[in-house]
Scaffold this motif. Structure first.
Motif, PDB file in Angstrom:
ATOM      1  N   ARG A 130       0.663  -1.347   0.446  1.00 38.07           N
ATOM      2  CA  ARG A 130      -0.095  -0.119   0.027  1.00 38.07           C
ATOM      3  C   ARG A 130       0.640   1.490  -0.238  1.00 38.07           C
ATOM      4  O   ARG A 130       0.503   2.309  -0.317  1.00 38.07           O
ATOM      5  CB  ARG A 130      -1.217  -0.117   1.340  1.00 38.07           C
ATOM      6  CG  ARG A 130      -2.352  -1.406   1.006  1.00 38.07           C
ATOM      7  CD  ARG A 130      -2.709  -0.964   3.008  1.00 38.07           C
ATOM      8  NE  ARG A 130      -4.028  -2.779   2.420  1.00 38.07           N
ATOM      9  CZ  ARG A 130      -4.789  -1.864   3.294  1.00 38.07           C
ATOM     10  NH1 ARG A 130      -5.161  -1.256   3.936  1.00 38.07           N
ATOM     11  NH2 ARG A 130      -6.209  -3.008   2.666  1.00 38.07           N
ATOM     12  N   THR A 131       1.993   1.302   0.088  1.00 38.28           N
ATOM     13  CA  THR A 131       2.684   2.447   0.184  1.00 38.28           C
ATOM     14  C   THR A 131       3.589   2.909  -1.085  1.00 38.28           C
ATOM     15  O   THR A 131       4.279   3.584  -1.387  1.00 38.28           O
ATOM     16  CB  THR A 131       4.530   1.947   1.422  1.00 38.28           C
ATOM     17  OG1 THR A 131       5.137   0.720   0.198  1.00 38.28           O
ATOM     18  CG2 THR A 131       3.792   1.593   2.723  1.00 38.28           C
ATOM     19  N   VAL A 132       3.339   1.338  -2.005  1.00 41.82           N
ATOM     20  CA  VAL A 132       3.558   1.694  -3.098  1.00 41.82           C
ATOM     21  C   VAL A 132       3.010   2.261  -4.486  1.00 41.82           C
ATOM     22  O   VAL A 132       2.050   1.880  -4.438  1.00 41.82           O
ATOM     23  CB  VAL A 132       4.571   0.994  -3.705  1.00 41.82           C
ATOM     24  CG1 VAL A 132       5.035   0.364  -5.961  1.00 41.82           C
ATOM     25  CG2 VAL A 132       5.301  -0.200  -2.803  1.00 41.82           C
ATOM     26  N   THR A 133       3.018   3.545  -4.975  1.00 40.31           N
ATOM     27  CA  THR A 133       2.374   3.923  -6.214  1.00 40.31           C
ATOM     28  C   THR A 133       2.615   2.668  -7.377  1.00 40.31           C
ATOM     29  O   THR A 133       3.333   2.346  -7.887  1.00 40.31           O
ATOM     30  CB  THR A 133       2.040   5.063  -6.844  1.00 40.31           C
ATOM     31  OG1 THR A 133       3.458   4.954  -6.997  1.00 40.31           O
ATOM     32  CG2 THR A 133       2.918   6.233  -5.354  1.00 40.31           C
ATOM     33  N   PRO A 134       1.089   2.615  -8.020  1.00 41.00           N
ATOM     34  CA  PRO A 134       0.715   1.431  -9.307  1.00 41.00           C
ATOM     35  C   PRO A 134       2.343   2.352 -10.472  1.00 41.00           C
ATOM     36  O   PRO A 134       2.594   1.307 -11.244  1.00 41.00           O
ATOM     37  CB  PRO A 134      -0.174   2.173 -10.121  1.00 41.00           C
ATOM     38  CG  PRO A 134      -0.978   2.709  -9.687  1.00 41.00           C
ATOM     39  CD  PRO A 134      -0.023   3.189  -7.925  1.00 41.00           C
ATOM     40  N   PHE A 135       2.656   3.738 -10.126  1.00 39.26           N
ATOM     41  CA  PHE A 135       4.026   4.149 -11.158  1.00 39.26           C
ATOM     42  C   PHE A 135       5.129   3.333 -10.298  1.00 39.26           C
ATOM     43  O   PHE A 135       6.220   3.039 -11.147  1.00 39.26           O
ATOM     44  CB  PHE A 135       4.023   5.370 -11.168  1.00 39.26           C
ATOM     45  CG  PHE A 135       2.231   6.487 -11.977  1.00 39.26           C
ATOM     46  CD1 PHE A 135       2.475   5.708 -12.897  1.00 39.26           C
ATOM     47  CD2 PHE A 135       2.166   6.844 -10.779  1.00 39.26           C
ATOM     48  CE1 PHE A 135       1.248   6.709 -13.270  1.00 39.26           C
ATOM     49  CE2 PHE A 135       0.501   7.883 -11.189  1.00 39.26           C
ATOM     50  CZ  PHE A 135       0.659   7.454 -12.769  1.00 39.26           C
ATOM     51  N   GLU A 136       5.146   3.373  -9.191  1.00 36.30           N
ATOM     52  CA  GLU A 136       6.366   2.793  -8.944  1.00 36.30           C
ATOM     53  C   GLU A 136       6.946   1.152  -8.721  1.00 36.30           C
ATOM     54  O   GLU A 136       8.328   1.021  -8.663  1.00 36.30           O
ATOM     55  CB  GLU A 136       6.597   3.502  -7.424  1.00 36.30           C
ATOM     56  CG  GLU A 136       6.709   4.980  -6.743  1.00 36.30           C
ATOM     57  CD  GLU A 136       6.652   5.084  -5.948  1.00 36.30           C
ATOM     58  OE1 GLU A 136       7.029   5.809  -5.149  1.00 36.30           O
ATOM     59  OE2 GLU A 136       5.764   4.142  -5.050  1.00 36.30           O
ATOM     60  N   ALA A 137       5.622   0.822  -9.268  1.00 38.05           N
ATOM     61  CA  ALA A 137       5.670   0.056  -9.513  1.00 38.05           C
ATOM     62  C   ALA A 137       5.540  -0.836 -11.010  1.00 38.05           C
ATOM     63  O   ALA A 137       5.924  -2.229 -11.287  1.00 38.05           O
ATOM     64  CB  ALA A 137       5.121  -1.236  -8.946  1.00 38.05           C
ATOM     65  N   GLY A 138       5.591   0.076 -11.827  1.00 36.53           N
ATOM     66  CA  GLY A 138       5.751  -0.410 -12.950  1.00 36.53           C
ATOM     67  C   GLY A 138       4.584  -0.873 -13.425  1.00 36.53           C
ATOM     68  O   GLY A 138       4.343  -1.346 -14.803  1.00 36.53           O
ATOM     69  N   PHE A 139       3.253  -0.387 -12.980  1.00 40.94           N
ATOM     70  CA  PHE A 139       1.564  -0.489 -13.104  1.00 40.94           C
ATOM     71  C   PHE A 139       1.666   1.018 -13.796  1.00 40.94           C
ATOM     72  O   PHE A 139       0.429   0.661 -13.995  1.00 40.94           O
ATOM     73  CB  PHE A 139       0.986  -1.215 -11.946  1.00 40.94           C
ATOM     74  CG  PHE A 139       1.437  -1.756 -12.157  1.00 40.94           C
ATOM     75  CD1 PHE A 139       2.162  -3.214 -12.942  1.00 40.94           C
ATOM     76  CD2 PHE A 139       1.615  -2.649 -10.550  1.00 40.94           C
ATOM     77  CE1 PHE A 139       2.617  -4.050 -12.349  1.00 40.94           C
ATOM     78  CE2 PHE A 139       1.516  -3.825  -9.635  1.00 40.94           C
ATOM     79  CZ  PHE A 139       2.599  -4.580 -11.000  1.00 40.94           C
ATOM     80  N   GLY A 140       2.244   1.787 -14.312  1.00 41.50           N
ATOM     81  CA  GLY A 140       1.620   3.171 -15.151  1.00 41.50           C
ATOM     82  C   GLY A 140       1.068   3.058 -16.072  1.00 41.50           C
ATOM     83  O   GLY A 140      -0.245   3.578 -16.305  1.00 41.50           O
ATOM     84  N   ARG A 158      -0.850  13.274  -8.464  1.00 36.26           N
ATOM     85  CA  ARG A 158       0.334  14.529  -7.609  1.00 36.26           C
ATOM     86  C   ARG A 158       1.306  13.672  -7.968  1.00 36.26           C
ATOM     87  O   ARG A 158       2.316  13.938  -7.561  1.00 36.26           O
ATOM     88  CB  ARG A 158       0.110  14.380  -5.786  1.00 36.26           C
ATOM     89  CG  ARG A 158      -1.002  15.838  -6.648  1.00 36.26           C
ATOM     90  CD  ARG A 158      -1.587  16.220  -4.598  1.00 36.26           C
ATOM     91  NE  ARG A 158      -1.670  15.610  -4.223  1.00 36.26           N
ATOM     92  CZ  ARG A 158      -2.708  14.972  -3.898  1.00 36.26           C
ATOM     93  NH1 ARG A 158      -3.988  15.333  -4.207  1.00 36.26           N
ATOM     94  NH2 ARG A 158      -2.830  14.201  -2.690  1.00 36.26           N
ATOM     95  N   ALA A 159       1.754  12.350  -8.174  1.00 37.48           N
ATOM     96  CA  ALA A 159       3.139  11.501  -7.690  1.00 37.48           C
ATOM     97  C   ALA A 159       3.347  11.779  -9.132  1.00 37.48           C
ATOM     98  O   ALA A 159       2.972  11.699  -9.848  1.00 37.48           O
ATOM     99  CB  ALA A 159       1.953  10.110  -7.528  1.00 37.48           C
ATOM    100  N   ASP A 160       4.866  10.855  -8.828  1.00 41.35           N
ATOM    101  CA  ASP A 160       5.523  11.268  -9.641  1.00 41.35           C
ATOM    102  C   ASP A 160       5.603  10.241 -10.552  1.00 41.35           C
ATOM    103  O   ASP A 160       5.260   8.748 -10.082  1.00 41.35           O
ATOM    104  CB  ASP A 160       7.324  11.029  -8.657  1.00 41.35           C
ATOM    105  CG  ASP A 160       8.150  11.148  -9.672  1.00 41.35           C
ATOM    106  OD1 ASP A 160       8.188  10.146 -11.242  1.00 41.35           O
ATOM    107  OD2 ASP A 160       9.008  12.082 -10.277  1.00 41.35           O
ATOM    108  N   CYS A 161       5.452   9.726 -12.148  1.00 41.13           N
ATOM    109  CA  CYS A 161       5.088   8.593 -12.851  1.00 41.13           C
ATOM    110  C   CYS A 161       6.447   8.015 -12.810  1.00 41.13           C
ATOM    111  O   CYS A 161       6.416   7.262 -13.970  1.00 41.13           O
ATOM    112  CB  CYS A 161       4.544   9.215 -14.083  1.00 41.13           C
ATOM    113  SG  CYS A 161       2.667  10.096 -14.012  1.00 41.13           S
ATOM    114  N   ALA A 162       7.156   7.957 -12.680  1.00 40.72           N
ATOM    115  CA  ALA A 162       8.889   7.418 -12.499  1.00 40.72           C
ATOM    116  C   ALA A 162       8.319   5.667 -12.001  1.00 40.72           C
ATOM    117  O   ALA A 162       7.934   5.706 -10.929  1.00 40.72           O
ATOM    118  CB  ALA A 162       9.579   7.923 -12.423  1.00 40.72           C
ATOM    119  N   CYS A 163       9.156   4.426 -12.452  1.00 37.03           N
ATOM    120  CA  CYS A 163       9.103   3.654 -12.089  1.00 37.03           C
ATOM    121  C   CYS A 163      10.732   3.687 -11.540  1.00 37.03           C
ATOM    122  O   CYS A 163      11.106   3.636 -11.792  1.00 37.03           O
ATOM    123  CB  CYS A 163       8.706   2.764 -13.131  1.00 37.03           C
ATOM    124  SG  CYS A 163       9.678   0.946 -12.806  1.00 37.03           S
TER     125      CYS A 163
END
Length: 257
Positions: A130-140, A158-163
């Motif tokens: 739950r602490t990881v965004t879809p973008f950070e996990a590569g699910f963007g 508002r999140a950074d879109c980078a993996c």
């Protein structure tokens, strides 16, 4: 002291005095199917998982999965047996009985883990939470901002879109779980899944980096299970088959070794 490894063995408690060390955690309900194969267990991500059987090698199990199992999600409804009235042993025995005519064998968790890592299939709870965004996990690519409002949409906008999640190859050993990725002695990332790949002939892992600058091609120091430092290189996921032809059934030329 020589290099050693420690495992958990399943031993009968019949006729043995009670001991506070008799069992460290509850067994899986179908673990009895593994017992005839003299299994060895180890702790992985706080779970007791089989790593070896006496009558089949790790390579044999890996290649059984590599050649005959396609890891994919096709949207079909799974069949699941649940509830207190289900005779799990009868169901499990019947599956094995029918499966033997198709060459089915019992395999350890580690060979499926290796294949899962190669294929870039992330495990919820260890590879992301739950602490990881879809973008950070590569699910963007699965986030659709054109949809009407959904839970978390405002935060994701508002999140950074980078993996920050990548594969990792290590030569000569397997990466230790946890904060095992270093640069100049300082941790810079976390190993969340790790295994040995008989196909790639190297250690494979799924990792989450602290910063955005480290990506495929970056070489780093990685602590191994043996306590020695390995040289590792970040890579994209999946580790091969970039067009994902294998899970789509379009690449069936699977190597023998």
């Amino acid at each position: 002291m020589p290099s050693l490894r420690f495992v958990v063995k399943a031993l009968s408690t019949e006729g043995v005095p009670p001991s506070e060390f008799a069992r460290t955690m509850a067994p899986h309900p179908l673990m009895y199917q593994e017992l005839p194969h003299d299994p060895e267990y180890q702790l992985y991500n706080d779970r007791l998982t089989p790593v070896r059987f006496a009558d089949v090698t790790a390579d044999e199990m890996y290649w059984k999965v590599r050649r005959e199992v396609i890891l994919r999600h096709t949207g079909e409804l799974p069949i699941e047996f649940v509830g207190p009235d289900i005779d799990r042993e009868a169901v499990g025995d019947r599956i094995l009985e029918v499966g033997r005519s198709f060459g089915m064998i019992i395999t350890s968790a580690q060979v499926f883990r290796a294949r899962r890592i190669e294929a870039g299939l992330l495990n919820a709870g260890s590879d992301f939470d739950r602490t990881v965004t879809p973008f950070e996990a590569g699910f963007g690519g699965f986030v659709d901002f054109d949809k009407n409002d959904f839970i978390g949409k405002a935060a994701l906008e508002r999140a950074d879109c980078a993996c920050r999640t990548w594969g990792l190859r290590t030569e000569g050993g397997i990466a230790q779980l946890g904060r095992a990725i270093c640069r100049d002695g300082a941790p810079v990332g976390r190993v969340s899944s790790t295994a040995w790949s008989p196909f790639l002939q190297c250690g494979v892992a799924i990792v989450r980096m602290d910063g955005l600058a480290d990506g495929p091609g970056t070489q780093l120091d990685v602590e191994s299970y043996d306590g020695i430092m390995l040289r590792g290189e970040l890579c994209t996921l999946p580790m091969y088959d970039p067009d994902r032809l294998i899970p789509r059934g379009r690449l069936i030329d699977i190597p023998d070794q």
